[in-house]
Scaffold this motif. Structure first.
Motif, PDB file in Angstrom:
ATOM      1  N   MET A 107      46.214  74.007   0.784  1.00  0.00           N
ATOM      2  CA  MET A 107      44.822  74.340   1.142  1.00  0.00           C
ATOM      3  C   MET A 107      44.702  74.644   2.628  1.00  0.00           C
ATOM      4  SD  MET A 107      43.039  74.355  -1.592  1.00  0.00           S
ATOM      5  CE  MET A 107      41.344  74.149  -1.161  1.00  0.00           C
ATOM      6  N   ALA A 108      45.546  74.005   3.448  1.00  0.00           N
ATOM      7  CA  ALA A 108      45.531  74.243   4.891  1.00  0.00           C
ATOM      8  C   ALA A 108      46.301  75.517   5.243  1.00  0.00           C
ATOM      9  CB  ALA A 108      46.131  73.044   5.621  1.00  0.00           C
ATOM     10  N   GLY A 109      46.955  76.131   4.256  1.00  0.00           N
ATOM     11  CA  GLY A 109      47.688  77.379   4.488  1.00  0.00           C
ATOM     12  C   GLY A 109      49.118  77.152   4.937  1.00  0.00           C
ATOM     13  N   ASN A 110      49.596  75.936   4.853  1.00  0.00           N
ATOM     14  CA  ASN A 110      50.953  75.621   5.281  1.00  0.00           C
ATOM     15  C   ASN A 110      51.872  75.601   4.054  1.00  0.00           C
ATOM     16  OD1 ASN A 110      53.186  74.810   6.651  1.00  0.00           O
ATOM     17  ND2 ASN A 110      52.254  73.001   7.585  1.00  0.00           N
ATOM     18  N   ASP A 111      52.135  76.783   3.525  1.00  0.00           N
ATOM     19  CA  ASP A 111      52.926  76.899   2.293  1.00  0.00           C
ATOM     20  C   ASP A 111      54.376  76.454   2.483  1.00  0.00           C
ATOM     21  OD1 ASP A 111      50.769  77.792   0.864  1.00  0.00           O
ATOM     22  OD2 ASP A 111      51.219  79.919   1.172  1.00  0.00           O
ATOM     23  N   GLU A 112      54.950  76.715   3.663  1.00  0.00           N
ATOM     24  CA  GLU A 112      56.349  76.340   3.885  1.00  0.00           C
ATOM     25  C   GLU A 112      56.530  74.829   3.818  1.00  0.00           C
ATOM     26  OE1 GLU A 112      57.841  78.091   7.454  1.00  0.00           O
ATOM     27  OE2 GLU A 112      57.369  80.121   6.795  1.00  0.00           O
ATOM     28  N   ALA A 113      55.621  74.078   4.424  1.00  0.00           N
ATOM     29  CA  ALA A 113      55.702  72.621   4.375  1.00  0.00           C
ATOM     30  C   ALA A 113      55.437  72.117   2.962  1.00  0.00           C
ATOM     31  CB  ALA A 113      54.708  71.999   5.353  1.00  0.00           C
ATOM     32  N   ALA A 114      54.530  72.774   2.248  1.00  0.00           N
ATOM     33  CA  ALA A 114      54.227  72.369   0.872  1.00  0.00           C
ATOM     34  C   ALA A 114      55.446  72.559  -0.031  1.00  0.00           C
ATOM     35  CB  ALA A 114      53.040  73.158   0.343  1.00  0.00           C
ATOM     36  N   GLU A 115      56.227  73.612   0.222  1.00  0.00           N
ATOM     37  CA  GLU A 115      57.425  73.863  -0.583  1.00  0.00           C
ATOM     38  C   GLU A 115      58.479  72.792  -0.359  1.00  0.00           C
ATOM     39  OE1 GLU A 115      58.619  77.084  -2.121  1.00  0.00           O
ATOM     40  OE2 GLU A 115      56.647  78.013  -2.094  1.00  0.00           O
ATOM     41  N   LYS A 116      58.474  72.166   0.805  1.00  0.00           N
ATOM     42  CA  LYS A 116      59.482  71.154   1.137  1.00  0.00           C
ATOM     43  C   LYS A 116      59.170  69.777   0.552  1.00  0.00           C
ATOM     44  CE  LYS A 116      60.877  73.499   5.351  1.00  0.00           C
ATOM     45  NZ  LYS A 116      60.922  73.446   6.803  1.00  0.00           N
ATOM     46  N   VAL A 117      57.965  69.586   0.044  1.00  0.00           N
ATOM     47  CA  VAL A 117      57.610  68.297  -0.561  1.00  0.00           C
ATOM     48  C   VAL A 117      58.378  68.150  -1.865  1.00  0.00           C
ATOM     49  CG1 VAL A 117      55.742  66.917  -1.549  1.00  0.00           C
ATOM     50  CG2 VAL A 117      55.315  68.293   0.499  1.00  0.00           C
ATOM     51  N   GLU A 118      59.204  67.102  -1.939  1.00  0.00           N
ATOM     52  CA  GLU A 118      60.031  66.855  -3.128  1.00  0.00           C
ATOM     53  C   GLU A 118      59.255  66.012  -4.129  1.00  0.00           C
ATOM     54  OE1 GLU A 118      63.150  67.817  -4.021  1.00  0.00           O
ATOM     55  OE2 GLU A 118      63.267  69.101  -2.252  1.00  0.00           O
TER      56      GLU A 118
END
Length: 136
Positions: A107-118
């Motif tokens: 939602m904050a637009g931080n897709d790269e960090a979201a992809e790293k969540v295991e």
């Protein structure tokens, strides 16, 4: 008038015969220059690559079967992790927190960090549904 029409007819007939010969020669096979062909192509090896027919070889079948088996094992490990998480309230809470974090990052637009969540941790260490280790 008759001379002109006979002359035109002879010309038309000659033209049709000439074009017919040219048309027919378009479908004939040109003689092969064997010397040029043999020089241009390298000598073939004993193994032939058959392209689409390689799909039916025993080796290709074994590769497909091994890939399919690995995919099934991965799915079983993930399924087992889901079942364990549903039984354990602590693991379920941890999972819900990770999902919430991932959603907030998206939602904050931080897709790269979201992809790293295991979401699934240490799934590779799980046994399969039947209790075996699989084909590691």
């Amino acid at each position: 008038f008759q001379k002109h029409s006979t002359r035109t007819m002879k010309l038309n007939t000659g033209f049709l015969i000439a074009s017919g010969i040219g048309f027919a020669s378009a479908f004939t096979v040109a003689p092969e220059n064997r010397m040029a062909t043999s020089l241009a192509q390298p000598k073939s090896s004993t193994s032939l690559q058959m392209g689409i027919f390689d799909f039916f070889s025993e080796e290709a079948r074994q590769k497909r079967e091994a890939k399919r088996r690995r995919e099934i094992e991965e799915q079983e490990r993930l399924q087992k992790a889901i079942m364990e998480r549903r039984k354990n309230p602590e693991k379920m809470e941890e999972y819900e927190n990770k999902v919430l974090l991932r959603r907030q990052l998206r939602m904050a637009g931080n897709d790269e960090a979201a992809e790293k969540v295991e979401i699934f941790d240490n799934v590779d260490k799980n046994t399969l549904l039947d209790g075996t280790e699989g084909g590691k």
